[in-house]
Motif scaffolding. Structure first.
Motif, PDB file in Angstrom:
ATOM      1  N   LYS A  87       0.835  -1.208   0.000  1.00  0.00           N
ATOM      2  CA  LYS A  87       0.000   0.000   0.000  1.00  0.00           C
ATOM      3  C   LYS A  87       0.865   1.251   0.000  1.00  0.00           C
ATOM      4  N   ASP A  88       1.917   1.250   0.824  1.00  0.00           N
ATOM      5  CA  ASP A  88       2.830   2.397   0.865  1.00  0.00           C
ATOM      6  C   ASP A  88       3.545   2.565  -0.476  1.00  0.00           C
ATOM      7  N   ARG A  89       3.963   1.453  -1.067  1.00  0.00           N
ATOM      8  CA  ARG A  89       4.648   1.511  -2.360  1.00  0.00           C
ATOM      9  C   ARG A  89       3.753   2.110  -3.433  1.00  0.00           C
ATOM     10  N   GLU A  90       2.483   1.735  -3.377  1.00  0.00           N
ATOM     11  CA  GLU A  90       1.560   2.131  -4.434  1.00  0.00           C
ATOM     12  C   GLU A  90       1.332   3.638  -4.481  1.00  0.00           C
ATOM     13  N   LEU A  91       1.542   4.310  -3.345  1.00  0.00           N
ATOM     14  CA  LEU A  91       1.346   5.757  -3.303  1.00  0.00           C
ATOM     15  C   LEU A  91       2.302   6.494  -4.224  1.00  0.00           C
ATOM     16  N   THR A  92       3.450   5.879  -4.512  1.00  0.00           N
ATOM     17  CA  THR A  92       4.477   6.554  -5.318  1.00  0.00           C
ATOM     18  C   THR A  92       4.478   6.093  -6.769  1.00  0.00           C
ATOM     19  N   LEU A  93       3.589   5.184  -7.131  1.00  0.00           N
ATOM     20  CA  LEU A  93       3.612   4.613  -8.477  1.00  0.00           C
ATOM     21  C   LEU A  93       2.690   5.375  -9.424  1.00  0.00           C
ATOM     22  N   SER A  94       3.147   5.529 -10.654  1.00  0.00           N
ATOM     23  CA  SER A  94       2.289   6.088 -11.696  1.00  0.00           C
ATOM     24  C   SER A  94       1.405   4.971 -12.252  1.00  0.00           C
ATOM     25  N   GLU A  95       0.419   5.359 -13.051  1.00  0.00           N
ATOM     26  CA  GLU A  95      -0.469   4.350 -13.644  1.00  0.00           C
ATOM     27  C   GLU A  95       0.296   3.415 -14.570  1.00  0.00           C
ATOM     28  N   ASP A  96       1.266   3.968 -15.288  1.00  0.00           N
ATOM     29  CA  ASP A  96       2.078   3.129 -16.184  1.00  0.00           C
ATOM     30  C   ASP A  96       2.919   2.134 -15.386  1.00  0.00           C
ATOM     31  N   GLU A  97       3.454   2.569 -14.259  1.00  0.00           N
ATOM     32  CA  GLU A  97       4.250   1.664 -13.418  1.00  0.00           C
ATOM     33  C   GLU A  97       3.372   0.567 -12.824  1.00  0.00           C
ATOM     34  N   LYS A  98       2.161   0.934 -12.431  1.00  0.00           N
ATOM     35  CA  LYS A  98       1.235  -0.079 -11.905  1.00  0.00           C
ATOM     36  C   LYS A  98       0.911  -1.123 -12.975  1.00  0.00           C
ATOM     37  N   GLU A  99       0.680  -0.658 -14.176  1.00  0.00           N
ATOM     38  CA  GLU A  99       0.347  -1.575 -15.261  1.00  0.00           C
ATOM     39  C   GLU A  99       1.527  -2.494 -15.578  1.00  0.00           C
ATOM     40  N   ALA A 100       2.734  -1.940 -15.516  1.00  0.00           N
ATOM     41  CA  ALA A 100       3.932  -2.761 -15.759  1.00  0.00           C
ATOM     42  C   ALA A 100       4.067  -3.843 -14.697  1.00  0.00           C
ATOM     43  N   LEU A 101       3.776  -3.501 -13.448  1.00  0.00           N
ATOM     44  CA  LEU A 101       3.843  -4.482 -12.364  1.00  0.00           C
ATOM     45  C   LEU A 101       2.741  -5.526 -12.505  1.00  0.00           C
ATOM     46  N   ARG A 102       1.567  -5.094 -12.961  1.00  0.00           N
ATOM     47  CA  ARG A 102       0.489  -6.062 -13.183  1.00  0.00           C
ATOM     48  C   ARG A 102       0.892  -7.087 -14.242  1.00  0.00           C
ATOM     49  N   ALA A 103       1.531  -6.603 -15.312  1.00  0.00           N
ATOM     50  CA  ALA A 103       1.989  -7.497 -16.377  1.00  0.00           C
ATOM     51  C   ALA A 103       3.062  -8.458 -15.862  1.00  0.00           C
ATOM     52  N   GLU A 104       3.924  -7.948 -14.993  1.00  0.00           N
ATOM     53  CA  GLU A 104       4.961  -8.798 -14.414  1.00  0.00           C
ATOM     54  C   GLU A 104       4.336  -9.867 -13.518  1.00  0.00           C
ATOM     55  N   ALA A 105       3.327  -9.475 -12.741  1.00  0.00           N
ATOM     56  CA  ALA A 105       2.639 -10.444 -11.877  1.00  0.00           C
ATOM     57  C   ALA A 105       1.940 -11.505 -12.710  1.00  0.00           C
ATOM     58  N   GLU A 106       1.427 -11.124 -13.875  1.00  0.00           N
ATOM     59  CA  GLU A 106       0.768 -12.078 -14.773  1.00  0.00           C
ATOM     60  C   GLU A 106       1.758 -13.158 -15.219  1.00  0.00           C
ATOM     61  N   LYS A 107       3.003 -12.754 -15.428  1.00  0.00           N
ATOM     62  CA  LYS A 107       4.036 -13.725 -15.805  1.00  0.00           C
ATOM     63  C   LYS A 107       4.300 -14.700 -14.669  1.00  0.00           C
ATOM     64  N   TYR A 108       4.304 -14.182 -13.442  1.00  0.00           N
ATOM     65  CA  TYR A 108       4.475 -15.078 -12.283  1.00  0.00           C
ATOM     66  C   TYR A 108       3.320 -16.072 -12.205  1.00  0.00           C
ATOM     67  N   LYS A 109       2.108 -15.587 -12.479  1.00  0.00           N
ATOM     68  CA  LYS A 109       0.942 -16.481 -12.433  1.00  0.00           C
ATOM     69  C   LYS A 109       1.090 -17.591 -13.465  1.00  0.00           C
ATOM     70  N   ASP A 110       1.481 -17.229 -14.698  1.00  0.00           N
ATOM     71  CA  ASP A 110       1.644 -18.228 -15.758  1.00  0.00           C
ATOM     72  C   ASP A 110       2.733 -19.234 -15.400  1.00  0.00           C
ATOM     73  N   LYS A 111       3.810 -18.747 -14.821  1.00  0.00           N
ATOM     74  CA  LYS A 111       4.898 -19.640 -14.407  1.00  0.00           C
ATOM     75  C   LYS A 111       4.414 -20.578 -13.302  1.00  0.00           C
ATOM     76  N   GLY A 112       3.656 -20.026 -12.349  1.00  0.00           N
ATOM     77  CA  GLY A 112       3.107 -20.856 -11.275  1.00  0.00           C
ATOM     78  C   GLY A 112       2.172 -21.926 -11.817  1.00  0.00           C
ATOM     79  N   ASN A 113       1.364 -21.553 -12.822  1.00  0.00           N
ATOM     80  CA  ASN A 113       0.452 -22.523 -13.429  1.00  0.00           C
ATOM     81  C   ASN A 113       1.219 -23.662 -14.102  1.00  0.00           C
ATOM     82  N   ASP A 114       2.310 -23.324 -14.760  1.00  0.00           N
ATOM     83  CA  ASP A 114       3.135 -24.361 -15.393  1.00  0.00           C
ATOM     84  C   ASP A 114       3.722 -25.308 -14.345  1.00  0.00           C
TER      85      ASP A 114
END
Length: 278
Positions: A87-114
């Motif tokens: 929550k504290d980290r998110e206060l300093t993030l731009s929308e583009d940075e949030k979206e980049a992190l969401r995409a990175e988390a999606e990769k972790y999800k796909d790797k976990g599924n494999d």
């Protein structure tokens, strides 16, 4: 001019003595200044380290390290996700940075599924956790899926209580997540929490009235719950009877001297005393 008296000093000697003291004084001042510069440098380095750690928290593998170094708490479970830090980290993030992190988390999800498909469940749990440490809190649906998938992996490892906690978190983030309600209901039933399981199945029917498994469960569980409650009641009454006999024994009495009679009209009970019980 020659120094005939032998006691007089030349101009060069006088200047040398005066500048010698001045030179040593300057050296001390410069040493002190250099020392102060090093101190400031270390302090600034510390500040940069803190800033770096805050930045690194946005990346999966490093998130654990920075978080643990900051807290110094080694008693936290490996799958712990510090949402206050996120929550504290998110206060300093731009929308583009949030979206980049969401995409990175999606990769972790796909790797976990494999990993899950390869039956490497512990590794899958770790990777799903990295995804949760990466994905911004603003993305409820994505985080809900990560919790749900991690619960499935924990179930494979027979870590039922922790799997229930992850299911609950997934449902909090997505209250209409039927698949997770089903998973949690089964876990509740496996851990003898039949009342909770029945409530989950009832909730499923409000979301999906045609759900076959939930329909069967809402008919199957009530008799099991009644049977369990009757068994518990019998055990409780047996313990109370033993306690009553222990209290009454000094008076030459037992619980057999007393009979509970139910009043059909009110549903209440009265106690009838028998001097010589049969």
């Amino acid at each position: 001019m020659d120094d005939k008296s032998g006691g007089l000093k030349t101009n060069e000697q006088i200047i040398e003595e005066l500048t010698k003291d001045l030179e040593s004084s300057c050296i001390r001042v410069n040493d002190d200044a250099a020392s102060n510069d090093v101190g400031d440098s270390v302090a600034k380095s510390g500040d940069l380290s803190d800033s770096y750690c805050e930045h690194v928290r946005t990346n999966g593998d490093n998130a654990d390290r920075c978080e643990m170094e900051g807290k110094g708490d080694t008693n936290l479970p490996k799958d712990f996700v510090d949402e206050d830090t996120l929550k504290d980290r998110e206060l300093t993030l731009s929308e583009d940075e949030k979206e980049a992190l969401r995409a990175e988390a999606e990769k972790y999800k796909d790797k976990g599924n494999d990993l899950f498909k390869r039956e490497e469940y512990q590794e899958a749990i770790s990777v799903y956790t990295q995804g949760l440490q990466t994905c911004p809190l603003a993305y409820n649906k994505e985080r809900s899926i990560l919790y749900a998938n991690r619960a499935a992996a924990k179930l494979k490892c027979l870590d039922r209580e922790s799997a229930i906690s992850d299911c609950t978190k997934a449902i909090e983030l997505n209250p209409d997540y039927v698949k997770v309600y089903v998973r949690r209901a089964k876990l509740y039933e496996e851990t003898d929490k039949l009342d909770e399981a029945l409530e989950d199945y009832k909730k499923i029917l409000t979301l999906d009235p045609g759900h076959i498994e939930a329909n069967h469960a809402t008919r199957r569980l009530p008799p099991l719950i009644h049977e369990r409650n009757e068994k518990l009641k019998a055990e409780m009454l047996g313990k109370l009877k033993d306690l009553g006999n222990m209290v009454l024994k000094p008076f030459g009495l037992s619980t057999n001297n007393f009979e509970l009679q139910k009043d059909p009209s009110s549903g209440g009970y009265s106690v009838k005393f028998h001097q010589n019980p049969s």
